[in-house]
Design an enzyme around this catalytic site. Structure first.
Site, PDB file in Angstrom:
ATOM      1  CG  HIS A 279      -0.540   0.056   2.517  1.00 26.97           C
ATOM      2  ND1 HIS A 279      -0.248   1.247   3.147  1.00 26.97           N
ATOM      3  CD2 HIS A 279      -0.290  -0.903   3.428  1.00 26.97           C
ATOM      4  CE1 HIS A 279       0.158   1.000   4.384  1.00 26.97           C
ATOM      5  NE2 HIS A 279       0.153  -0.301   4.583  1.00 26.97           N
ATOM      6  CD  GLU A 325      -3.430  -1.428   5.331  1.00 26.21           C
ATOM      7  OE1 GLU A 325      -3.709  -2.417   6.013  1.00 26.21           O
ATOM      8  OE2 GLU A 325      -2.844  -0.448   5.817  1.00 26.21           O
ATOM      9  CD  GLU A 326      -1.545   1.947   7.762  1.00 26.09           C
ATOM     10  OE1 GLU A 326      -2.298   1.424   8.595  1.00 26.09           O
ATOM     11  OE2 GLU A 326      -0.354   1.604   7.600  1.00 26.09           O
TER      12      GLU A 326
HETATM   13 ZN    ZN Z   1       0.589  -1.295   6.388  1.00 25.86          ZN
END
Ligand code: ZN
Length: 467
Positions: A279, A325-326
């Site tokens: 990511h 993503e986070e």
């Molecule tokens: Zn990560």
């Protein structure tokens, strides 16, 4: 050692003859071995992660720096000469950290080091002052009497155990993601958690938290581990510790980010895809070196080695640098949706998102009948000090939704012993990456991607999810 190798080689030849595998299969192993050696001698991955962390730095989803990261990635992939480079829009929620301060008001006045959890609401401008009530874990909070909690600040004090596979994180992270919901249900005014981390630095670990529509939204922050210890020592001396919390995070309107994609076009099976991902976004506190600049560098450098082979691989190698993503696997979910029509053509997928420690094991998630042949086909990876593991891989966060849709995945498991010392802190910086370990990762991904691109094994149908 030598006798064993010869025995294995003879066995392999017998199997190959029995299966009438074309003679090139030996060449595939040779190419994979060469890729491993080239990767170990190459500094490309380190150059990539250095470039990302220096020229872009922290890159929160939806921020101006995230836009810079997308442009950086497009340029970098262009420079490296990939056959096809494109980006796909992803709508992402945008959150800004603001300031976070905490101080013990009584009976031992002093400051505490905290940071807001991702997605948290702010406190009123005058702050929130309340008594602390401590719990060993989210589970204990869930069982507690609401009378003990009403109008207090809940302190979830669940220590994360250090381990190679990061299972300690799996045991404590629910306190971060769901703590505010469970505390608010019982009338708490805020929640403070012991950082989900394994260090003793005076830095707090951020990470995503959630709210529920039907439950009041209360501010949520993490304490550095020494500060969580400090609160414990105070609670030993006095049952009533009062803390003032002032936090100013804010949620802005949604923004557009992008999944950035690059391909090495395959030859005879070009419409089939071997996906290797990482990511591109990061938290804002560090420079996103181990999470996940390392992953970006590993998969990009591995694919570049395959791109430079004199003969293209049979299947297409697709590098996906996921957005956001986070803050909730937003890019991973968007990819699965946008590529629904071709998921059946995804031969296998894997994401690198566990730092930059050496890979010690490869797990897969393929049809039971394909498991042993796949292990055997991947056995050249053992030359890179990698053990052939189990058939229960989840593939990594951004591909974790694919097995349910029939896509086989693999997890190239990294040594994460130190990962949660730095994860989501200001300490996630380039100096935490050991160039040799990074190169070992590139070697593993290059071998994995190439062997999978050449494989003649039918990996489907995979077993239904057991979770
Ligand atoms: Zn990560």
């Amino acid at each position: 050692m030598h006798f064993l190798k010869i025995a294995i080689s003879i066995a392999a030849i017998n199997i190959l003859t029995a299966c009438q595998t074309p003679p090139e299969s030996g060449q595939d192993e040779q190419v994979a071995a060469n890729l491993m050696q080239q990767a170990k001698d190459s500094t490309l991955a380190f150059e990539i992660v250095e470039s990302l962390t220096v020229e872009v730095g922290p890159r929160m989803a939806g921020s101006p720096e995230d836009v810079k990261a997308v442009n950086w990635a497009m340029d970098k992939l262009q420079q490296l000469g990939f056959n096809r480079i494109y980006k796909e829009p992803v709508q992402v929620p945008v959150w800004h950290r603001g300031e976070a301060k905490a101080q013990v008001i009584s009976p031992y006045p002093q400051n505490l080091v905290i940071t807001a959890l991702g997605g948290s609401v702010a406190t009123p401008t005058q702050g929130i002052t309340a008594e602390i009530v401590r719990f060993d874990s989210l589970a204990q909070l869930k069982q507690a009497n609401p009378d003990l909690i009403s109008n207090k600040i809940v302190f979830i004090d669940h220590a994360t155990e250090k381990s190679i596979d990061g299972h300690g994180y799996g045991e404590t992270v629910a306190g971060r993601s769901k703590g505010a919901i469970e505390a608010a249900k019982k009338g708490a005014v805020a929640v403070l958690i012991r950082s989900i981390g394994t260090d003793h630095d005076r830095m707090a670990h951020t990470g995503m938290m959630r709210y529920s529509d039907n439950v009041e939204k209360i501010p949520a922050a993490a304490l550095s581990i020494p500060d969580a210890n400090q609160l414990n020592l105070m609670l030993k001396r006095s049952p009533s510790i009062n803390v003032k919390l002032e936090m100013s995070p804010s949620t802005l309107s949604d923004a557009t980010s992008y999944n950035v994609i690059a391909e090495v076009t395959g030859s005879s099976l070009a419409d089939e895809i071997v996906l290797i991902g990482a990511h591109l976004d990061s938290w804002d506190q560090g420079t996103g070196a181990i999470d996940d600049g390392a992953g970006v560098a590993i998969v990009t450098a591995a694919a570049k080695l395959i791109l430079d082979l004199p003969q293209p691989p049979k299947r297409t190698i697709r590098v996906v640098l996921y957005a956001a993503e986070e803050i909730g696997l937003v890019g991973g979910k968007a990819y699965a949706k946008a590529h629904q029509h071709e998921l059946a053509k995804h031969y296998i997928a894997a994401e690198s998102d566990f730092g930059a420690g050496k890979i010690y094991q490869i797990d897969v998630n393929v049809a039971e009948v394909a498991f042993k042949p796949t292990q055997q086909w991947l056995s050249p990876m053992t030359e890179n000090n990698i053990v052939l593991g189990n058939n229960q891989a989840n593939g990594g966060p951004d591909v974790s939704m694919l097995p349910k849709q029939g896509v086989p995945v693999a997890s190239l498991r990294q040594d994460g012993t130190d990962y949660f010392d730095y994860h989501h802190t200001p300490n996630d910086t380039l100096d935490k990456i050991a160039p040799k370990a990074l190169a070992q990762n590139v070697a593993a991904y290059a071998q994995f991607a190439y062997l999978m691109a050449q494989s003649e094994i039918n990996l489907r149908p995979i077993q239904p999810e057991t979770k």
